[in-house]
Motif scaffolding. Structure first.
Motif, PDB file in Angstrom:
ATOM      1  N   PHE A  10       0.491   8.734   8.908  1.00 48.67           N
ATOM      2  CA  PHE A  10       1.126   7.456   9.247  1.00 48.67           C
ATOM      3  C   PHE A  10       1.895   7.508  10.565  1.00 48.67           C
ATOM      4  N   GLN A  44      -7.928   7.898   1.234  1.00 48.98           N
ATOM      5  CA  GLN A  44      -6.751   8.188   0.415  1.00 48.98           C
ATOM      6  C   GLN A  44      -5.949   6.921   0.137  1.00 48.98           C
ATOM      7  N   GLN A  45      -5.764   6.096   1.167  1.00 44.68           N
ATOM      8  CA  GLN A  45      -4.997   4.862   0.986  1.00 44.68           C
ATOM      9  C   GLN A  45      -5.657   3.936  -0.019  1.00 44.68           C
ATOM     10  N   VAL A  80      -4.780   1.707   8.149  1.00 42.51           N
ATOM     11  CA  VAL A  80      -3.826   2.801   8.330  1.00 42.51           C
ATOM     12  C   VAL A  80      -3.016   2.493   9.584  1.00 42.51           C
ATOM     13  N   CYS A 126       1.712  13.025   5.033  1.00 45.09           N
ATOM     14  CA  CYS A 126       2.039  11.612   5.239  1.00 45.09           C
ATOM     15  C   CYS A 126       2.475  11.365   6.677  1.00 45.09           C
ATOM     16  N   SER A 133       0.802  -1.222   0.000  1.00 47.29           N
ATOM     17  CA  SER A 133       0.000   0.000   0.000  1.00 47.29           C
ATOM     18  C   SER A 133       0.836   1.274   0.000  1.00 47.29           C
ATOM     19  N   PHE A 171      -3.902   3.030  -3.573  1.00 47.94           N
ATOM     20  CA  PHE A 171      -3.629   1.620  -3.863  1.00 47.94           C
ATOM     21  C   PHE A 171      -4.304   1.174  -5.159  1.00 47.94           C
ATOM     22  N   GLN A 207       2.437   2.736   2.442  1.00 46.71           N
ATOM     23  CA  GLN A 207       2.509   3.487   3.701  1.00 46.71           C
ATOM     24  C   GLN A 207       3.630   2.956   4.581  1.00 46.71           C
ATOM     25  N   TYR A 234      -7.857   7.004   5.312  1.00 46.19           N
ATOM     26  CA  TYR A 234      -8.138   5.641   4.851  1.00 46.19           C
ATOM     27  C   TYR A 234      -8.667   5.672   3.424  1.00 46.19           C
ATOM     28  N   ILE A 247      -6.608  -3.149   3.512  1.00 48.66           N
ATOM     29  CA  ILE A 247      -5.638  -2.156   3.975  1.00 48.66           C
ATOM     30  C   ILE A 247      -6.121  -1.529   5.266  1.00 48.66           C
ATOM     31  N   TYR A 295      -5.035  13.969   4.366  1.00 51.05           N
ATOM     32  CA  TYR A 295      -5.264  13.399   3.026  1.00 51.05           C
ATOM     33  C   TYR A 295      -4.099  13.798   2.116  1.00 51.05           C
TER      34      TYR A 295
END
Length: 283
Positions: free
Chosen positions: A228, A267-268, A113, A224, A32, A272, A34, A265, A111, A236
DNA sequence: CACCAGGTAGGAT
DNA sequence: ATCCTACATGGT
């Protein structure tokens, strides 16, 4: 809890079995973008590292995963790390009105976070700028092997902690081939521990401003780190892929605030899935 | 040999 | 404020 995720979590002979059928998939998490330190083993297993903890994770015989560690460690370290207490199925239900997000969930709904180490995220996402994912992984790996602390061996491979600021301070980082980012990382290592502790206490706007004020951190890396490293789920991050995706899928018009509380989430999932489709088209 | 990769700093407009 | 460009390195 309306959605009621069916979570199986119990002690087994060699560790802790966890199965969250639709919202926890280590392969998807590893791909993913991250996390650059989830290592795949031969047999579908993984090794996860955070702070000074190391764990081997293997596929369960009836789905799910077995964490090979004491229950207390699973509860205190890995549950929070993989954000296993949050109800991701509830998040997914709130995305049901969006076709692209429904597809993204079908492709990458496993996925989560992760709650990763703040300092590690600062360095990792400084390295990520104008770089590609395999090279980011390699650079982080070299930093760990060269300056980190050995944590133990799994399947014949030694694993290391991510180096602390003190472990990097004054070192020659050239083995990691960070290029022009090297001076940024070296400067980051000069901040004392209290600086990062204070950052965790700041509200979203303050923390973002604090981060952007650091040399080497702009808006994207700050977001980021927020998502994370500080688990600010409204963050975002907009990188080239997200910008392309918004142009392409949403005709330049997407407002993450409609997903308050889990925009990161969203965004992830978008990152992906959009990248995955782009990769498949380029083949 | 060009061009690209989870952007950003520093300077010019 | 907003736009421009150089930027280290390694891989196609």
């Amino acid at each position: 809890m309306m959605s009621g995720e069916k979570v199986i979590c119990r002690r087994v002979s060699d560790g802790v079995l966890i199965n969250i059928p639709h919202t926890f998939d280590l392969k998807q998490i590893a791909d993913s973008g991250q996390c650059f330190r989830l290592t795949a083993l031969q047999d579908g297993g993984y090794v996860a590292v955070t702070d000074m903890k190391l764990v081997k994770i293997t596929p369960g015989t009836n789905g799910g995963y077995v964490f090979h560690c004491p229950y207390d460690e699973f509860r205190d370290v890995w549950m929070p790390y993989f954000d296993l207490s949050a109800d991701y199925e509830a998040y997914q239900q709130k995305m049901a009105g969006d076709l692209f997000l429904r597809e993204a969930i079908a492709a990458g709904g496993g996925i989560r976070v992760l709650r990763q180490n703040l300092w590690e995220m600062v360095v990792t996402f400084i390295i990520s700028q104008r770089n590609n994912i395999p090279r980011i992984r390699k650079a982080v790996d070299i930093l760990c092997q060269t300056f980190g602390t050995p944590l133990g061996e799994i399947d014949g491979q030694q694993f290391y902690s991510f180096p602390t600021p003190a472990q990097l301070r004054g070192q020659d980082l050239s083995p990691a081939s960070l290029g022009y980012r090297e001076s940024y990382v070296k400067e980051m290592a000069e901040y004392d521990e209290d600086f990062w502790v204070q950052l965790q206490k700041q509200d979203d706007d303050t923390a973002r401003k604090t981060l952007i004020a650091l040399r080497g951190i702009g808006e994207k890396v700050a977001n980021c780190v927020m998502l994370f490293g500080l688990h600010r789920m409204d963050s975002y991050p907009r990188d080239v892929w997200i910008n392309r995706m918004i142009d392409d899928i949403y005709h330049g018009n997407f407002d993450p605030s409609q997903y308050a509380g889990f925009a990161g989430y969203v965004q992830q999932l978008q990152f992906f899935y959009y990248r995955k489709t782009a990769k498949e088209e380029s083949v």
